[in-house]
Design a protein around this motif. Structure first.
Motif, PDB file in Angstrom:
ATOM      1  N   ASP A   1     -40.261 -26.573  -5.430  1.00  0.00           N
ATOM      2  CA  ASP A   1     -40.951 -25.361  -4.993  1.00  0.00           C
ATOM      3  C   ASP A   1     -39.943 -24.226  -4.798  1.00  0.00           C
ATOM      4  OD1 ASP A   1     -43.192 -23.865  -4.247  1.00  0.00           O
ATOM      5  OD2 ASP A   1     -42.928 -24.332  -2.127  1.00  0.00           O
ATOM      6  N   SER A   2     -38.788 -24.553  -4.199  1.00  0.00           N
ATOM      7  CA  SER A   2     -37.736 -23.540  -3.994  1.00  0.00           C
ATOM      8  C   SER A   2     -37.203 -23.038  -5.328  1.00  0.00           C
ATOM      9  CB  SER A   2     -36.585 -24.136  -3.173  1.00  0.00           C
ATOM     10  OG  SER A   2     -37.020 -24.517  -1.889  1.00  0.00           O
ATOM     11  N   PHE A   3     -37.103 -23.947  -6.309  1.00  0.00           N
ATOM     12  CA  PHE A   3     -36.633 -23.539  -7.638  1.00  0.00           C
ATOM     13  C   PHE A   3     -37.593 -22.538  -8.270  1.00  0.00           C
ATOM     14  CE2 PHE A   3     -36.891 -23.990 -12.236  1.00  0.00           C
ATOM     15  CZ  PHE A   3     -35.577 -23.716 -12.608  1.00  0.00           C
ATOM     16  N   TYR A   4     -38.896 -22.825  -8.224  1.00  0.00           N
ATOM     17  CA  TYR A   4     -39.873 -21.913  -8.812  1.00  0.00           C
ATOM     18  C   TYR A   4     -39.846 -20.550  -8.120  1.00  0.00           C
ATOM     19  CZ  TYR A   4     -42.047 -25.515 -11.722  1.00  0.00           C
ATOM     20  OH  TYR A   4     -42.287 -26.467 -12.679  1.00  0.00           O
ATOM     21  N   GLN A   5     -39.698 -20.553  -6.809  1.00  0.00           N
ATOM     22  CA  GLN A   5     -39.608 -19.281  -6.076  1.00  0.00           C
ATOM     23  C   GLN A   5     -38.367 -18.500  -6.501  1.00  0.00           C
ATOM     24  OE1 GLN A   5     -40.014 -19.688  -1.820  1.00  0.00           O
ATOM     25  NE2 GLN A   5     -41.681 -21.171  -2.007  1.00  0.00           N
ATOM     26  N   MET A   6     -37.255 -19.222  -6.651  1.00  0.00           N
ATOM     27  CA  MET A   6     -36.015 -18.569  -7.073  1.00  0.00           C
ATOM     28  C   MET A   6     -36.152 -18.033  -8.499  1.00  0.00           C
ATOM     29  SD  MET A   6     -33.038 -17.878  -5.738  1.00  0.00           S
ATOM     30  CE  MET A   6     -32.694 -19.140  -4.502  1.00  0.00           C
ATOM     31  N   LEU A   7     -36.823 -18.786  -9.354  1.00  0.00           N
ATOM     32  CA  LEU A   7     -37.011 -18.371 -10.745  1.00  0.00           C
ATOM     33  C   LEU A   7     -37.802 -17.064 -10.816  1.00  0.00           C
ATOM     34  CD1 LEU A   7     -36.385 -19.390 -13.645  1.00  0.00           C
ATOM     35  CD2 LEU A   7     -38.630 -20.474 -13.639  1.00  0.00           C
ATOM     36  N   ASN A   8     -38.743 -16.889  -9.904  1.00  0.00           N
ATOM     37  CA  ASN A   8     -39.553 -15.663  -9.861  1.00  0.00           C
ATOM     38  C   ASN A   8     -38.818 -14.500  -9.217  1.00  0.00           C
ATOM     39  OD1 ASN A   8     -41.834 -16.757 -11.122  1.00  0.00           O
ATOM     40  ND2 ASN A   8     -42.609 -17.595  -9.194  1.00  0.00           N
ATOM     41  N   ASN A   9     -38.061 -14.793  -8.146  1.00  0.00           N
ATOM     42  CA  ASN A   9     -37.470 -13.711  -7.341  1.00  0.00           C
ATOM     43  C   ASN A   9     -36.029 -13.381  -7.700  1.00  0.00           C
ATOM     44  OD1 ASN A   9     -39.899 -13.643  -5.862  1.00  0.00           O
ATOM     45  ND2 ASN A   9     -39.168 -15.233  -4.454  1.00  0.00           N
ATOM     46  N   ASP A  10     -35.265 -14.372  -8.151  1.00  0.00           N
ATOM     47  CA  ASP A  10     -33.850 -14.157  -8.468  1.00  0.00           C
ATOM     48  C   ASP A  10     -33.460 -15.093  -9.617  1.00  0.00           C
ATOM     49  OD1 ASP A  10     -31.222 -13.444  -8.469  1.00  0.00           O
ATOM     50  OD2 ASP A  10     -30.770 -14.100  -6.413  1.00  0.00           O
ATOM     51  N   PRO A  11     -33.930 -14.795 -10.834  1.00  0.00           N
ATOM     52  CA  PRO A  11     -33.763 -15.720 -11.968  1.00  0.00           C
ATOM     53  C   PRO A  11     -32.314 -16.044 -12.320  1.00  0.00           C
ATOM     54  CG  PRO A  11     -34.579 -13.579 -12.708  1.00  0.00           C
ATOM     55  CD  PRO A  11     -34.683 -13.586 -11.217  1.00  0.00           C
ATOM     56  N   ASP A  12     -31.364 -15.204 -11.923  1.00  0.00           N
ATOM     57  CA  ASP A  12     -29.955 -15.505 -12.209  1.00  0.00           C
ATOM     58  C   ASP A  12     -29.411 -16.612 -11.313  1.00  0.00           C
ATOM     59  OD1 ASP A  12     -29.795 -13.643 -14.236  1.00  0.00           O
ATOM     60  OD2 ASP A  12     -29.170 -12.010 -12.915  1.00  0.00           O
ATOM     61  N   ARG A  13     -30.256 -17.110 -10.398  1.00  0.00           N
ATOM     62  CA  ARG A  13     -29.854 -18.237  -9.538  1.00  0.00           C
ATOM     63  C   ARG A  13     -30.723 -19.468  -9.789  1.00  0.00           C
ATOM     64  NH1 ARG A  13     -29.767 -16.934  -3.439  1.00  0.00           N
ATOM     65  NH2 ARG A  13     -29.093 -19.136  -3.452  1.00  0.00           N
ATOM     66  N   ALA A  14     -31.497 -19.455 -10.880  1.00  0.00           N
ATOM     67  CA  ALA A  14     -32.361 -20.594 -11.209  1.00  0.00           C
ATOM     68  C   ALA A  14     -32.200 -20.922 -12.690  1.00  0.00           C
ATOM     69  CB  ALA A  14     -33.813 -20.273 -10.874  1.00  0.00           C
ATOM     70  N   PHE A  15     -31.502 -21.994 -12.987  1.00  0.00           N
ATOM     71  CA  PHE A  15     -31.230 -22.383 -14.371  1.00  0.00           C
ATOM     72  C   PHE A  15     -31.935 -23.703 -14.693  1.00  0.00           C
ATOM     73  CE2 PHE A  15     -26.881 -20.181 -15.296  1.00  0.00           C
ATOM     74  CZ  PHE A  15     -27.433 -18.960 -14.910  1.00  0.00           C
ATOM     75  N   TYR A  16     -32.357 -23.854 -15.953  1.00  0.00           N
ATOM     76  CA  TYR A  16     -32.872 -25.142 -16.419  1.00  0.00           C
ATOM     77  C   TYR A  16     -32.478 -25.340 -17.876  1.00  0.00           C
ATOM     78  CZ  TYR A  16     -36.779 -22.460 -18.465  1.00  0.00           C
ATOM     79  OH  TYR A  16     -37.542 -21.576 -19.180  1.00  0.00           O
ATOM     80  N   GLY A  17     -32.516 -26.604 -18.318  1.00  0.00           N
ATOM     81  CA  GLY A  17     -32.003 -26.945 -19.644  1.00  0.00           C
ATOM     82  C   GLY A  17     -30.540 -27.342 -19.530  1.00  0.00           C
ATOM     83  N   TYR A  18     -30.137 -28.373 -20.265  1.00  0.00           N
ATOM     84  CA  TYR A  18     -28.792 -28.929 -20.082  1.00  0.00           C
ATOM     85  C   TYR A  18     -27.686 -27.900 -20.288  1.00  0.00           C
ATOM     86  CZ  TYR A  18     -24.510 -31.535 -20.736  1.00  0.00           C
ATOM     87  OH  TYR A  18     -23.213 -31.958 -20.621  1.00  0.00           O
ATOM     88  N   SER A  19     -27.750 -27.117 -21.358  1.00  0.00           N
ATOM     89  CA  SER A  19     -26.654 -26.211 -21.703  1.00  0.00           C
ATOM     90  C   SER A  19     -26.377 -25.208 -20.587  1.00  0.00           C
ATOM     91  CB  SER A  19     -26.962 -25.485 -23.008  1.00  0.00           C
ATOM     92  OG  SER A  19     -25.898 -24.628 -23.356  1.00  0.00           O
ATOM     93  N   ASP A  20     -27.436 -24.550 -20.085  1.00  0.00           N
ATOM     94  CA  ASP A  20     -27.252 -23.544 -19.027  1.00  0.00           C
ATOM     95  C   ASP A  20     -26.814 -24.186 -17.714  1.00  0.00           C
ATOM     96  OD1 ASP A  20     -27.938 -21.634 -20.822  1.00  0.00           O
ATOM     97  OD2 ASP A  20     -29.830 -21.049 -19.894  1.00  0.00           O
ATOM     98  N   VAL A  21     -27.401 -25.327 -17.394  1.00  0.00           N
ATOM     99  CA  VAL A  21     -27.026 -25.997 -16.143  1.00  0.00           C
ATOM    100  C   VAL A  21     -25.582 -26.498 -16.223  1.00  0.00           C
ATOM    101  CG1 VAL A  21     -27.521 -27.961 -14.636  1.00  0.00           C
ATOM    102  CG2 VAL A  21     -29.406 -26.619 -15.570  1.00  0.00           C
ATOM    103  N   ARG A  22     -25.174 -26.981 -17.386  1.00  0.00           N
ATOM    104  CA  ARG A  22     -23.794 -27.420 -17.571  1.00  0.00           C
ATOM    105  C   ARG A  22     -22.822 -26.261 -17.335  1.00  0.00           C
ATOM    106  NH1 ARG A  22     -20.689 -31.747 -17.105  1.00  0.00           N
ATOM    107  NH2 ARG A  22     -19.641 -30.211 -15.797  1.00  0.00           N
ATOM    108  N   LYS A  23     -23.163 -25.075 -17.860  1.00  0.00           N
ATOM    109  CA  LYS A  23     -22.317 -23.891 -17.660  1.00  0.00           C
ATOM    110  C   LYS A  23     -22.253 -23.507 -16.187  1.00  0.00           C
ATOM    111  CE  LYS A  23     -23.233 -22.087 -22.299  1.00  0.00           C
ATOM    112  NZ  LYS A  23     -24.006 -21.119 -23.106  1.00  0.00           N
TER     113      LYS A  23
END
Length: 383
Positions: free
Chosen positions: A279-301
Protein backbone atom coordinates in the motif's frame (compact mmCIF):
# COMPACT_ATOMS: atom_id res chain seq x y z
CA UNK A 1 7.57 -27.64 10.34
CA UNK A 2 9.92 -29.59 12.57
CA UNK A 3 13.67 -29.41 12.00
CA UNK A 4 15.45 -32.67 12.88
CA UNK A 5 18.91 -31.55 11.78
CA UNK A 6 20.69 -29.05 9.54
CA UNK A 7 24.18 -29.89 8.29
CA UNK A 8 25.63 -27.16 6.10
CA UNK A 9 29.29 -27.28 5.06
CA UNK A 10 31.62 -24.29 4.57
CA UNK A 11 31.07 -24.44 0.79
CA UNK A 12 27.27 -24.10 1.45
CA UNK A 13 26.53 -27.69 0.41
CA UNK A 14 24.73 -29.95 2.84
CA UNK A 15 21.54 -31.61 3.95
CA UNK A 16 18.49 -30.74 6.03
CA UNK A 17 16.04 -33.22 7.56
CA UNK A 18 12.52 -31.92 8.10
CA UNK A 19 9.05 -33.12 9.12
CA UNK A 20 6.06 -31.22 7.62
CA UNK A 21 3.42 -30.81 10.34
CA UNK A 22 0.86 -28.51 8.66
CA UNK A 23 -0.54 -28.19 5.10
CA UNK A 24 1.30 -24.87 4.72
CA UNK A 25 4.59 -26.68 5.35
CA UNK A 26 4.16 -28.39 1.96
CA UNK A 27 4.25 -24.95 0.35
CA UNK A 28 7.55 -24.24 2.12
CA UNK A 29 8.97 -27.55 0.90
CA UNK A 30 7.84 -26.80 -2.66
CA UNK A 31 9.76 -23.52 -2.49
CA UNK A 32 12.86 -25.19 -1.07
CA UNK A 33 13.17 -27.86 -3.76
CA UNK A 34 15.05 -27.21 -6.98
CA UNK A 35 15.77 -29.46 -9.94
CA UNK A 36 18.93 -31.56 -9.46
CA UNK A 37 18.57 -31.44 -5.66
CA UNK A 38 18.51 -34.86 -4.00
CA UNK A 39 15.60 -36.04 -1.87
CA UNK A 40 15.63 -38.98 0.53
CA UNK A 41 12.27 -40.25 1.79
CA UNK A 42 10.33 -43.44 2.40
CA UNK A 43 7.73 -44.51 -0.14
CA UNK A 44 5.40 -47.36 -1.06
CA UNK A 45 6.26 -49.35 -4.18
CA UNK A 46 4.64 -52.36 -5.77
CA UNK A 47 7.08 -55.28 -5.93
CA UNK A 48 6.36 -58.32 -8.09
CA UNK A 49 7.38 -61.77 -6.87
CA UNK A 50 7.08 -65.20 -8.45
CA UNK A 51 6.28 -68.30 -6.40
CA UNK A 52 7.69 -71.79 -6.94
CA UNK A 53 4.53 -72.70 -8.87
CA UNK A 54 5.06 -69.83 -11.32
CA UNK A 55 2.26 -67.57 -10.08
CA UNK A 56 3.08 -63.86 -9.91
CA UNK A 57 1.91 -61.60 -7.08
CA UNK A 58 2.45 -57.94 -6.33
CA UNK A 59 3.18 -56.79 -2.79
CA UNK A 60 3.27 -53.18 -1.62
CA UNK A 61 6.37 -52.56 0.48
CA UNK A 62 7.69 -49.42 2.17
CA UNK A 63 11.23 -48.59 1.06
CA UNK A 64 13.64 -45.69 1.44
CA UNK A 65 14.76 -44.01 -1.79
CA UNK A 66 17.10 -41.19 -2.71
CA UNK A 67 16.23 -39.51 -6.00
CA UNK A 68 17.75 -36.76 -8.09
CA UNK A 69 14.83 -34.37 -8.59
CA UNK A 70 13.67 -33.68 -12.14
CA UNK A 71 10.11 -32.44 -11.72
CA UNK A 72 7.54 -31.61 -9.05
CA UNK A 73 3.84 -30.78 -8.72
CA UNK A 74 2.13 -28.99 -5.83
CA UNK A 75 -1.65 -29.20 -5.37
CA UNK A 76 -2.54 -26.08 -3.38
CA UNK A 77 -6.03 -27.14 -2.32
CA UNK A 78 -5.02 -30.64 -1.22
CA UNK A 79 -1.64 -29.57 0.16
CA UNK A 80 -0.09 -32.51 -1.72
CA UNK A 81 3.44 -32.50 -3.12
CA UNK A 82 4.62 -35.04 -5.72
CA UNK A 83 8.28 -35.18 -6.71
CA UNK A 84 9.61 -37.14 -9.66
CA UNK A 85 13.20 -38.17 -10.35
CA UNK A 86 15.75 -40.92 -10.89
CA UNK A 87 16.92 -43.21 -8.11
CA UNK A 88 20.61 -42.56 -7.33
CA UNK A 89 21.22 -45.02 -4.46
CA UNK A 90 21.43 -48.80 -4.79
CA UNK A 91 18.24 -50.44 -3.55
CA UNK A 92 16.93 -54.01 -3.39
CA UNK A 93 13.70 -53.08 -5.19
CA UNK A 94 14.59 -50.09 -7.39
CA UNK A 95 17.62 -50.01 -9.65
CA UNK A 96 19.90 -47.00 -9.99
CA UNK A 97 18.60 -44.75 -12.76
CA UNK A 98 14.99 -45.92 -12.51
CA UNK A 99 12.30 -43.24 -12.26
CA UNK A 100 10.13 -42.99 -9.17
CA UNK A 101 7.62 -40.48 -7.83
CA UNK A 102 7.76 -39.61 -4.13
CA UNK A 103 4.57 -38.35 -2.48
CA UNK A 104 5.61 -36.26 0.51
CA UNK A 105 3.16 -36.54 3.38
CA UNK A 106 2.59 -34.61 6.58
CA UNK A 107 4.35 -36.04 9.65
CA UNK A 108 6.73 -38.02 7.43
CA UNK A 109 10.41 -37.09 7.67
CA UNK A 110 12.52 -36.46 4.57
CA UNK A 111 16.05 -35.27 3.86
CA UNK A 112 16.83 -32.61 1.25
CA UNK A 113 20.39 -32.46 -0.07
CA UNK A 114 21.61 -29.42 -2.00
CA UNK A 115 24.93 -28.55 -3.66
CA UNK A 116 24.35 -24.99 -2.41
CA UNK A 117 22.07 -23.74 0.36
CA UNK A 118 21.50 -20.04 -0.31
CA UNK A 119 20.32 -17.35 2.09
CA UNK A 120 16.70 -17.45 0.86
CA UNK A 121 16.34 -21.20 1.41
CA UNK A 122 17.86 -21.12 4.89
CA UNK A 123 15.66 -18.19 5.87
CA UNK A 124 12.56 -20.07 4.68
CA UNK A 125 13.48 -23.02 6.91
CA UNK A 126 13.89 -20.69 9.90
CA UNK A 127 10.50 -19.09 9.21
CA UNK A 128 8.72 -22.41 8.63
CA UNK A 129 10.05 -23.85 11.90
CA UNK A 130 9.08 -20.78 13.95
CA UNK A 131 5.82 -21.75 15.67
CA UNK A 132 4.91 -18.08 16.26
CA UNK A 133 4.50 -17.57 12.49
CA UNK A 134 1.56 -19.93 11.99
CA UNK A 135 -1.64 -18.67 10.39
CA UNK A 136 -4.56 -17.45 12.45
CA UNK A 137 -6.97 -15.61 10.12
CA UNK A 138 -10.09 -16.75 8.26
CA UNK A 139 -12.05 -14.62 5.79
CA UNK A 140 -15.47 -14.79 4.17
CA UNK A 141 -16.12 -12.41 1.28
CA UNK A 142 -19.69 -12.32 0.00
CA UNK A 143 -22.15 -10.67 -2.29
CA UNK A 144 -25.72 -11.71 -2.98
CA UNK A 145 -25.58 -15.35 -4.12
CA UNK A 146 -21.77 -15.68 -3.92
CA UNK A 147 -19.46 -16.34 -0.97
CA UNK A 148 -15.79 -17.35 -0.78
CA UNK A 149 -14.41 -18.90 2.41
CA UNK A 150 -10.63 -18.54 2.78
CA UNK A 151 -7.90 -19.30 5.28
CA UNK A 152 -5.26 -16.57 5.29
CA UNK A 153 -1.77 -17.49 6.43
CA UNK A 154 1.40 -15.44 6.21
CA UNK A 155 2.32 -17.27 3.00
CA UNK A 156 -0.95 -18.40 1.44
CA UNK A 157 -4.55 -17.46 0.86
CA UNK A 158 -6.30 -20.79 0.40
CA UNK A 159 -9.89 -20.94 -0.84
CA UNK A 160 -11.59 -23.64 1.24
CA UNK A 161 -15.01 -23.32 -0.38
CA UNK A 162 -16.83 -21.26 -2.98
CA UNK A 163 -20.61 -21.01 -2.51
CA UNK A 164 -22.98 -20.00 -5.29
CA UNK A 165 -26.75 -19.91 -4.77
CA UNK A 166 -29.17 -18.44 -7.36
CA UNK A 167 -31.10 -15.59 -5.75
CA UNK A 168 -34.34 -14.66 -7.57
CA UNK A 169 -35.44 -11.04 -7.78
CA UNK A 170 -37.99 -9.73 -5.35
CA UNK A 171 -41.46 -9.68 -6.87
CA UNK A 172 -44.08 -7.11 -6.05
CA UNK A 173 -46.48 -8.53 -3.51
CA UNK A 174 -44.42 -11.68 -2.79
CA UNK A 175 -40.88 -12.14 -1.53
CA UNK A 176 -41.20 -15.77 -0.42
CA UNK A 177 -38.90 -17.28 -3.06
CA UNK A 178 -36.33 -14.54 -2.52
CA UNK A 179 -36.30 -15.00 1.26
CA UNK A 180 -36.01 -18.78 0.99
CA UNK A 181 -33.05 -18.48 -1.39
CA UNK A 182 -31.28 -15.97 0.87
CA UNK A 183 -31.81 -18.21 3.91
CA UNK A 184 -30.41 -21.17 1.96
CA UNK A 185 -27.41 -19.02 1.00
CA UNK A 186 -26.79 -17.97 4.62
CA UNK A 187 -27.19 -21.55 5.83
CA UNK A 188 -24.47 -22.78 3.47
CA UNK A 189 -22.07 -20.05 4.60
CA UNK A 190 -22.82 -20.91 8.24
CA UNK A 191 -22.10 -24.60 7.65
CA UNK A 192 -18.91 -23.78 5.76
CA UNK A 193 -17.59 -21.66 8.63
CA UNK A 194 -18.34 -24.49 11.02
CA UNK A 195 -16.51 -26.94 8.77
CA UNK A 196 -13.40 -24.93 7.85
CA UNK A 197 -12.70 -22.57 10.75
CA UNK A 198 -10.85 -23.99 13.76
CA UNK A 199 -11.58 -21.45 16.48
CA UNK A 200 -8.84 -22.90 18.69
CA UNK A 201 -6.34 -21.48 16.18
CA UNK A 202 -8.16 -18.71 14.35
CA UNK A 203 -7.99 -15.32 16.07
CA UNK A 204 -10.02 -13.28 13.58
CA UNK A 205 -12.80 -14.17 11.13
CA UNK A 206 -13.27 -11.41 8.57
CA UNK A 207 -16.74 -10.94 7.08
CA UNK A 208 -16.59 -8.67 4.02
CA UNK A 209 -19.29 -7.59 1.59
CA UNK A 210 -20.81 -4.64 -0.25
CA UNK A 211 -23.80 -2.99 1.43
CA UNK A 212 -25.17 -4.57 4.60
CA UNK A 213 -25.00 -8.22 3.56
CA UNK A 214 -22.25 -9.04 6.09
CA UNK A 215 -24.34 -7.58 8.93
CA UNK A 216 -27.44 -9.46 7.85
CA UNK A 217 -25.51 -12.72 7.67
CA UNK A 218 -23.90 -12.08 11.06
CA UNK A 219 -27.35 -11.55 12.64
CA UNK A 220 -28.60 -14.75 10.96
CA UNK A 221 -25.58 -16.73 12.20
CA UNK A 222 -26.03 -15.59 15.81
CA UNK A 223 -29.76 -16.34 15.70
CA UNK A 224 -29.04 -19.84 14.40
CA UNK A 225 -26.36 -20.35 17.04
CA UNK A 226 -28.82 -19.43 19.80
CA UNK A 227 -31.52 -21.60 18.27
CA UNK A 228 -29.24 -24.66 18.00
CA UNK A 229 -27.28 -23.95 21.20
CA UNK A 230 -24.07 -23.65 19.18
CA UNK A 231 -21.59 -22.84 21.94
CA UNK A 232 -18.62 -22.63 19.53
CA UNK A 233 -20.08 -19.77 17.50
CA UNK A 234 -21.55 -17.99 20.53
CA UNK A 235 -18.28 -18.30 22.44
CA UNK A 236 -16.27 -16.86 19.55
CA UNK A 237 -18.60 -14.15 18.24
CA UNK A 238 -16.12 -11.47 19.32
CA UNK A 239 -13.64 -12.84 16.76
CA UNK A 240 -15.89 -11.83 13.83
CA UNK A 241 -14.89 -8.56 12.21
CA UNK A 242 -17.24 -7.00 9.66
CA UNK A 243 -15.76 -4.77 6.94
CA UNK A 244 -16.83 -3.29 3.62
CA UNK A 245 -15.58 -4.82 0.35
CA UNK A 246 -16.46 -3.96 -3.25
CA UNK A 247 -17.41 -7.55 -4.10
CA UNK A 248 -17.60 -11.10 -2.79
CA UNK A 249 -14.69 -12.39 -4.85
CA UNK A 250 -11.34 -13.52 -3.42
CA UNK A 251 -9.62 -10.45 -4.87
CA UNK A 252 -11.57 -8.28 -2.44
CA UNK A 253 -9.26 -9.54 0.32
CA UNK A 254 -6.63 -7.09 -0.92
CA UNK A 255 -9.01 -4.27 0.08
CA UNK A 256 -9.67 -5.99 3.39
CA UNK A 257 -6.00 -6.15 4.32
CA UNK A 258 -5.73 -2.39 3.83
CA UNK A 259 -8.65 -1.67 6.16
CA UNK A 260 -7.51 0.18 9.35
CA UNK A 261 -9.59 -2.16 11.54
CA UNK A 262 -7.88 -5.19 10.03
CA UNK A 263 -4.43 -3.64 10.34
CA UNK A 264 -5.07 -2.97 14.01
CA UNK A 265 -6.17 -6.56 14.68
CA UNK A 266 -3.40 -8.14 12.59
CA UNK A 267 -0.61 -5.70 13.31
CA UNK A 268 1.93 -8.44 14.13
CA UNK A 269 1.20 -10.79 11.23
CA UNK A 270 3.32 -10.98 8.10
CA UNK A 271 0.26 -10.74 5.84
CA UNK A 272 -0.60 -7.34 7.33
CA UNK A 273 3.01 -6.16 7.05
CA UNK A 274 3.17 -7.15 3.39
CA UNK A 275 -0.16 -5.47 2.62
CA UNK A 276 0.96 -2.30 4.40
CA UNK A 277 4.26 -2.19 2.50
CA UNK A 278 2.53 -2.69 -0.86
CA UNK A 279 0.00 0.00 0.00
CA UNK A 280 2.88 2.37 0.85
CA UNK A 281 4.51 1.55 -2.49
CA UNK A 282 1.37 2.43 -4.45
CA UNK A 283 1.02 5.70 -2.53
CA UNK A 284 4.66 6.53 -3.24
CA UNK A 285 4.21 5.65 -6.91
CA UNK A 286 1.36 8.19 -7.13
CA UNK A 287 2.89 10.95 -5.00
CA UNK A 288 6.66 10.65 -5.51
CA UNK A 289 7.39 8.25 -8.41
CA UNK A 290 11.16 8.82 -8.23
CA UNK A 291 11.07 6.91 -4.92
CA UNK A 292 9.03 3.93 -6.18
CA UNK A 293 10.75 1.52 -8.57
CA UNK A 294 9.65 -1.84 -9.97
CA UNK A 295 11.13 -4.31 -12.44
CA UNK A 296 14.51 -5.96 -11.92
CA UNK A 297 16.65 -3.54 -13.95
CA UNK A 298 15.46 -0.35 -12.20
CA UNK A 299 15.44 -1.93 -8.75
CA UNK A 300 18.95 -3.30 -9.33
CA UNK A 301 20.15 0.23 -10.20
CA UNK A 302 18.51 1.57 -7.04
CA UNK A 303 20.34 -1.10 -5.01
CA UNK A 304 23.65 -0.20 -6.68
CA UNK A 305 23.07 3.40 -5.55
CA UNK A 306 22.27 2.35 -1.97
CA UNK A 307 18.82 3.89 -2.29
CA UNK A 308 16.51 1.04 -1.29
CA UNK A 309 14.58 1.41 1.96
CA UNK A 310 12.15 -1.47 1.46
CA UNK A 311 12.58 -4.27 -1.08
CA UNK A 312 9.60 -6.46 -2.02
CA UNK A 313 10.01 -9.67 -4.03
CA UNK A 314 7.72 -12.65 -4.70
CA UNK A 315 8.93 -16.12 -3.77
CA UNK A 316 8.23 -17.43 -7.29
CA UNK A 317 11.32 -15.54 -8.51
CA UNK A 318 13.46 -17.84 -6.34
CA UNK A 319 11.89 -20.91 -7.95
CA UNK A 320 13.33 -20.04 -11.36
CA UNK A 321 14.63 -23.17 -13.09
CA UNK A 322 17.37 -21.00 -14.65
CA UNK A 323 20.11 -20.84 -11.98
CA UNK A 324 21.60 -17.48 -13.10
CA UNK A 325 18.12 -15.90 -12.87
CA UNK A 326 17.61 -17.29 -9.37
CA UNK A 327 21.03 -16.11 -8.27
CA UNK A 328 20.56 -12.56 -9.50
CA UNK A 329 17.47 -12.16 -7.30
CA UNK A 330 19.25 -13.72 -4.34
CA UNK A 331 22.12 -11.29 -4.91
CA UNK A 332 19.64 -8.40 -5.02
CA UNK A 333 18.18 -9.46 -1.68
CA UNK A 334 21.58 -9.95 -0.04
CA UNK A 335 22.92 -6.61 -1.31
CA UNK A 336 19.79 -4.80 -0.10
CA UNK A 337 20.00 -6.39 3.35
CA UNK A 338 23.70 -5.47 3.54
CA UNK A 339 22.64 -1.84 2.94
CA UNK A 340 20.15 -2.12 5.86
CA UNK A 341 17.06 -2.23 3.66
CA UNK A 342 13.93 -4.02 4.88
CA UNK A 343 13.38 -7.08 2.69
CA UNK A 344 9.92 -8.62 2.37
CA UNK A 345 9.46 -11.89 0.47
CA UNK A 346 5.82 -12.12 -0.64
CA UNK A 347 4.12 -15.46 -1.19
CA UNK A 348 2.76 -15.84 -4.72
CA UNK A 349 -0.23 -17.66 -3.17
CA UNK A 350 -1.16 -14.66 -1.04
CA UNK A 351 -3.35 -11.83 -2.36
CA UNK A 352 -0.57 -9.26 -1.80
CA UNK A 353 1.86 -11.54 -3.66
CA UNK A 354 -0.54 -11.76 -6.59
CA UNK A 355 -0.64 -7.95 -6.69
CA UNK A 356 3.17 -7.73 -6.59
CA UNK A 357 3.45 -10.31 -9.40
CA UNK A 358 1.56 -7.87 -11.62
CA UNK A 359 4.48 -5.46 -11.05
CA UNK A 360 7.00 -8.04 -12.38
CA UNK A 361 7.39 -9.55 -8.91
CA UNK A 362 9.98 -7.08 -7.61
CA UNK A 363 9.52 -3.52 -6.35
CA UNK A 364 11.22 -1.10 -3.99
CA UNK A 365 10.49 1.99 -1.92
CA UNK A 366 13.56 4.24 -1.95
CA UNK A 367 15.01 6.29 0.88
CA UNK A 368 15.56 9.24 -1.46
CA UNK A 369 14.51 10.21 -5.02
CA UNK A 370 16.59 8.67 -7.79
CA UNK A 371 16.38 9.61 -11.45
CA UNK A 372 17.66 6.98 -13.86
CA UNK A 373 17.20 6.08 -17.50
CA UNK A 374 14.76 3.17 -17.49
CA UNK A 375 15.45 0.36 -19.94
CA UNK A 376 12.63 -0.02 -22.42
CA UNK A 377 13.00 -3.78 -22.58
CA UNK A 378 13.61 -4.53 -18.91
CA UNK A 379 10.03 -5.57 -18.15
CA UNK A 380 10.41 -8.60 -20.43
CA UNK A 381 13.58 -9.47 -18.49
CA UNK A 382 12.06 -8.69 -15.10
CA UNK A 383 10.95 -12.14 -14.04
Amino acid sequence: MKLIYKRIEKDSSGSVRLVPEHPEDMWHVYNLIQKSDQLEASTIRGVKSESSTGSVSTDRVRIKLTISIEDMFFDVQAGALRINGRNIAENKFVGVGQYHTLDLEMNQAFTLIKPEWDFISLQRIDNACDITRQADVAAVTMQEGLAVICLVTQYMTVVRQRIEVPIPRKRRGSTTNYEKAVERFYEQIYRSIKQHVDFDIIKVVILGSPGFLRDQFFDYMLAQAVKSDDKVIMGNKAKFLRVHTSSGHKGALEEVMRDPQIKARLVDTKSAQDAKALDSFYQMLNNDPDRAFYGYSDVRKAADNGAIGTLMVTDELFRAADIPTRRKYISLVEDSKAANADVLVFSSLHVSGEQLSQLTGVAAILNFPLIIESDTEEEDDGK
